[in-house]
Design a protein around this motif. Structure first.
Motif, PDB file in Angstrom:
ATOM      1  N   PRO A   1       0.808  -1.226   0.000  1.00  0.00           N
ATOM      2  CA  PRO A   1       0.000   0.000   0.000  1.00  0.00           C
ATOM      3  C   PRO A   1       0.840   1.275   0.000  1.00  0.00           C
ATOM      4  N   LEU A   2       0.366   2.267  -0.728  1.00  0.00           N
ATOM      5  CA  LEU A   2       0.988   3.588  -0.769  1.00  0.00           C
ATOM      6  C   LEU A   2       0.348   4.447   0.311  1.00  0.00           C
ATOM      7  N   VAL A   3       1.068   4.641   1.400  1.00  0.00           N
ATOM      8  CA  VAL A   3       0.551   5.403   2.529  1.00  0.00           C
ATOM      9  C   VAL A   3       1.520   6.539   2.817  1.00  0.00           C
ATOM     10  N   THR A   4       0.989   7.757   2.918  1.00  0.00           N
ATOM     11  CA  THR A   4       1.864   8.925   3.023  1.00  0.00           C
ATOM     12  C   THR A   4       2.367   9.192   4.430  1.00  0.00           C
ATOM     13  N   GLN A   5       1.696   8.670   5.454  1.00  0.00           N
ATOM     14  CA  GLN A   5       1.993   9.078   6.827  1.00  0.00           C
ATOM     15  C   GLN A   5       2.982   8.169   7.540  1.00  0.00           C
ATOM     16  N   GLY A   6       3.988   7.693   6.814  1.00  0.00           N
ATOM     17  CA  GLY A   6       4.990   6.862   7.449  1.00  0.00           C
ATOM     18  C   GLY A   6       5.850   6.147   6.433  1.00  0.00           C
ATOM     19  N   VAL A   7       6.663   5.198   6.921  1.00  0.00           N
ATOM     20  CA  VAL A   7       7.566   4.449   6.050  1.00  0.00           C
ATOM     21  C   VAL A   7       7.513   2.967   6.398  1.00  0.00           C
ATOM     22  N   TRP A   8       7.873   2.146   5.429  1.00  0.00           N
ATOM     23  CA  TRP A   8       8.024   0.718   5.619  1.00  0.00           C
ATOM     24  C   TRP A   8       9.502   0.384   5.813  1.00  0.00           C
ATOM     25  N   GLN A   9       9.751  -0.684   6.588  1.00  0.00           N
ATOM     26  CA  GLN A   9      11.092  -1.253   6.660  1.00  0.00           C
ATOM     27  C   GLN A   9      10.988  -2.741   6.345  1.00  0.00           C
ATOM     28  N   VAL A  10      11.838  -3.217   5.441  1.00  0.00           N
ATOM     29  CA  VAL A  10      11.817  -4.625   5.060  1.00  0.00           C
ATOM     30  C   VAL A  10      12.516  -5.456   6.138  1.00  0.00           C
ATOM     31  N   CYS A  11      11.830  -6.478   6.613  1.00  0.00           N
ATOM     32  CA  CYS A  11      12.447  -7.438   7.527  1.00  0.00           C
ATOM     33  C   CYS A  11      12.932  -8.670   6.781  1.00  0.00           C
ATOM     34  N   GLN A  12      12.171  -9.062   5.770  1.00  0.00           N
ATOM     35  CA  GLN A  12      12.519 -10.241   4.976  1.00  0.00           C
ATOM     36  C   GLN A  12      11.918 -10.089   3.586  1.00  0.00           C
ATOM     37  N   GLY A  13      12.689 -10.480   2.559  1.00  0.00           N
ATOM     38  CA  GLY A  13      12.195 -10.433   1.192  1.00  0.00           C
ATOM     39  C   GLY A  13      12.675  -9.213   0.425  1.00  0.00           C
ATOM     40  N   TRP A  14      12.111  -9.037  -0.783  1.00  0.00           N
ATOM     41  CA  TRP A  14      12.515  -7.956  -1.678  1.00  0.00           C
ATOM     42  C   TRP A  14      11.299  -7.279  -2.295  1.00  0.00           C
ATOM     43  N   VAL A  15      11.394  -5.942  -2.398  1.00  0.00           N
ATOM     44  CA  VAL A  15      10.343  -5.124  -2.999  1.00  0.00           C
ATOM     45  C   VAL A  15      10.969  -4.295  -4.114  1.00  0.00           C
ATOM     46  N   GLN A  16      10.327  -4.286  -5.289  1.00  0.00           N
ATOM     47  CA  GLN A  16      10.791  -3.442  -6.391  1.00  0.00           C
ATOM     48  C   GLN A  16      10.062  -2.106  -6.354  1.00  0.00           C
ATOM     49  N   LEU A  17      10.836  -1.023  -6.432  1.00  0.00           N
ATOM     50  CA  LEU A  17      10.291   0.333  -6.380  1.00  0.00           C
ATOM     51  C   LEU A  17      10.268   0.881  -7.800  1.00  0.00           C
ATOM     52  N   SER A  18       9.096   1.311  -8.255  1.00  0.00           N
ATOM     53  CA  SER A  18       8.953   1.760  -9.639  1.00  0.00           C
ATOM     54  C   SER A  18       8.132   3.036  -9.703  1.00  0.00           C
ATOM     55  N   THR A  19       8.309   3.759 -10.800  1.00  0.00           N
ATOM     56  CA  THR A  19       7.455   4.891 -11.107  1.00  0.00           C
ATOM     57  C   THR A  19       6.963   4.723 -12.537  1.00  0.00           C
ATOM     58  N   CYS A  20       5.985   5.506 -12.901  1.00  0.00           N
ATOM     59  CA  CYS A  20       5.353   5.359 -14.218  1.00  0.00           C
ATOM     60  C   CYS A  20       5.427   6.683 -14.977  1.00  0.00           C
ATOM     61  N   CYS A  21       5.901   6.624 -16.216  1.00  0.00           N
ATOM     62  CA  CYS A  21       5.948   7.809 -17.072  1.00  0.00           C
ATOM     63  C   CYS A  21       4.546   8.133 -17.598  1.00  0.00           C
ATOM     64  N   PRO A  22       4.328   9.363 -18.058  1.00  0.00           N
ATOM     65  CA  PRO A  22       3.023   9.722 -18.626  1.00  0.00           C
ATOM     66  C   PRO A  22       2.582   8.824 -19.778  1.00  0.00           C
ATOM     67  N   ASN A  23       3.561   8.232 -20.501  1.00  0.00           N
ATOM     68  CA  ASN A  23       3.198   7.345 -21.616  1.00  0.00           C
ATOM     69  C   ASN A  23       2.901   5.922 -21.159  1.00  0.00           C
ATOM     70  N   GLY A  24       2.940   5.700 -19.852  1.00  0.00           N
ATOM     71  CA  GLY A  24       2.626   4.384 -19.315  1.00  0.00           C
ATOM     72  C   GLY A  24       3.819   3.479 -19.122  1.00  0.00           C
ATOM     73  N   GLU A  25       5.002   3.905 -19.541  1.00  0.00           N
ATOM     74  CA  GLU A  25       6.199   3.079 -19.407  1.00  0.00           C
ATOM     75  C   GLU A  25       6.669   3.035 -17.960  1.00  0.00           C
ATOM     76  N   GLU A  26       6.990   1.840 -17.475  1.00  0.00           N
ATOM     77  CA  GLU A  26       7.480   1.672 -16.110  1.00  0.00           C
ATOM     78  C   GLU A  26       8.968   1.989 -16.043  1.00  0.00           C
ATOM     79  N   VAL A  27       9.364   2.717 -14.995  1.00  0.00           N
ATOM     80  CA  VAL A  27      10.767   3.023 -14.746  1.00  0.00           C
ATOM     81  C   VAL A  27      11.112   2.503 -13.355  1.00  0.00           C
ATOM     82  N   VAL A  28      12.084   1.597 -13.296  1.00  0.00           N
ATOM     83  CA  VAL A  28      12.490   1.005 -12.018  1.00  0.00           C
ATOM     84  C   VAL A  28      13.396   1.984 -11.278  1.00  0.00           C
TER      85      VAL A  28
END
Length: 223
Positions: free
Chosen positions: A32-59
């Motif tokens: 979930p995208l929640v503005t009032q705090g941060v996540w910390q990973v304890c185990q595993g991997w998360v990919q962080l991405s953004t999206c361009c106006p043309n719909g292309e994903e940028v890692v």
């Protein structure tokens, strides 16, 4: 998925005798995208991405064990993206590459705990360097060079020494790698197959990439 966890454990926290929930997300889920705090990973991997106006994903990078991430941090690193506050799902996403366990810290906790803030600082620096490295990689003209550089970056970020070489601890698909360097899945499949046939990378029983000697990889990937 709501912020209520699938699994609740008692874990050490920055305040004595405090119980903190672990939030569990399965592989392939969006955190979930929640503005009032941060996540910390304890185990595993998360990919962080953004999206361009043309719909292309940028890692933007990957968050592994102990790493902090979240929309609040993203807004702090990229303050010019004011629109993110209106339609966050169009601009940034956090996609799990494996089953993950996360801790949640509110902004008020961070502001009132010097120890927590101090712990976060080096991780923020690492996140910035990771994103800068990805930008530099995508500035390379030849896709072979971009693939070589991303493999070395992934080795640094998530590599585990094994007998055969260095195993990437996150299971990355050809599409994940293609998105990270701005090319197609077909191209990545062709180049990785070539490296595999030449013996410079292998795939283990769980479909994780294992990298061989860097110097040999440098010479072979451009051939």
């Amino acid at each position: 998925m709501s912020l209520t966890s699938k699994a609740t454990l008692e874990i050490h926290s920055y305040q004595a005798n405090e119980e903190r929930h672990l939030h569990c997300y399965g592989k392939g889920e969006n955190v979930p995208l929640v503005t009032q705090g941060v996540w910390q990973v304890c185990q595993g991997w998360v990919q962080l991405s953004t999206c361009c106006p043309n719909g292309e994903e940028v890692v933007l990078g990957w968050a592994g064990p102990s790493t902090f991430f979240g929309l609040w941090l993203f807004q702090s690193l990229f303050p010019s993206l004011k629109e993110i506050q209106i339609q966050p799902n169009l601009y940034v996403s956090y996609h799990t590459l494996s089953n993950v366990y996360l801790k949640w810290y509110s902004i008020s906790e961070i502001e009132t705990s010097p120890r927590l803030a101090q712990t976060m600082l080096p991780h923020l620096g690492k996140r910035i360097r990771q994103t800068e490295a990805l930008l530099a990689i995508n500035g390379q003209r030849r896709v072979e060079c971009r693939l070589h550089q991303i493999l070395l970056l992934l080795k640094e970020e998530m590599g585990q020494p094994v007998a055969e070489g260095t195993r990437l601890s996150a299971r990355l698909t050809h599409q994940h790698i293609a998105n990270a360097i701005g090319t197609t899945r077909v191209t990545i499949t062709r180049l990785l197959s070539k490296l595999h046939d030449q013996g410079w990378i292998t795939i283990d029983a769980n479909r994780h990439i294992i990298l061989k000697d860097d110097a040999l990889l440098v010479s072979k990937i451009g051939e």
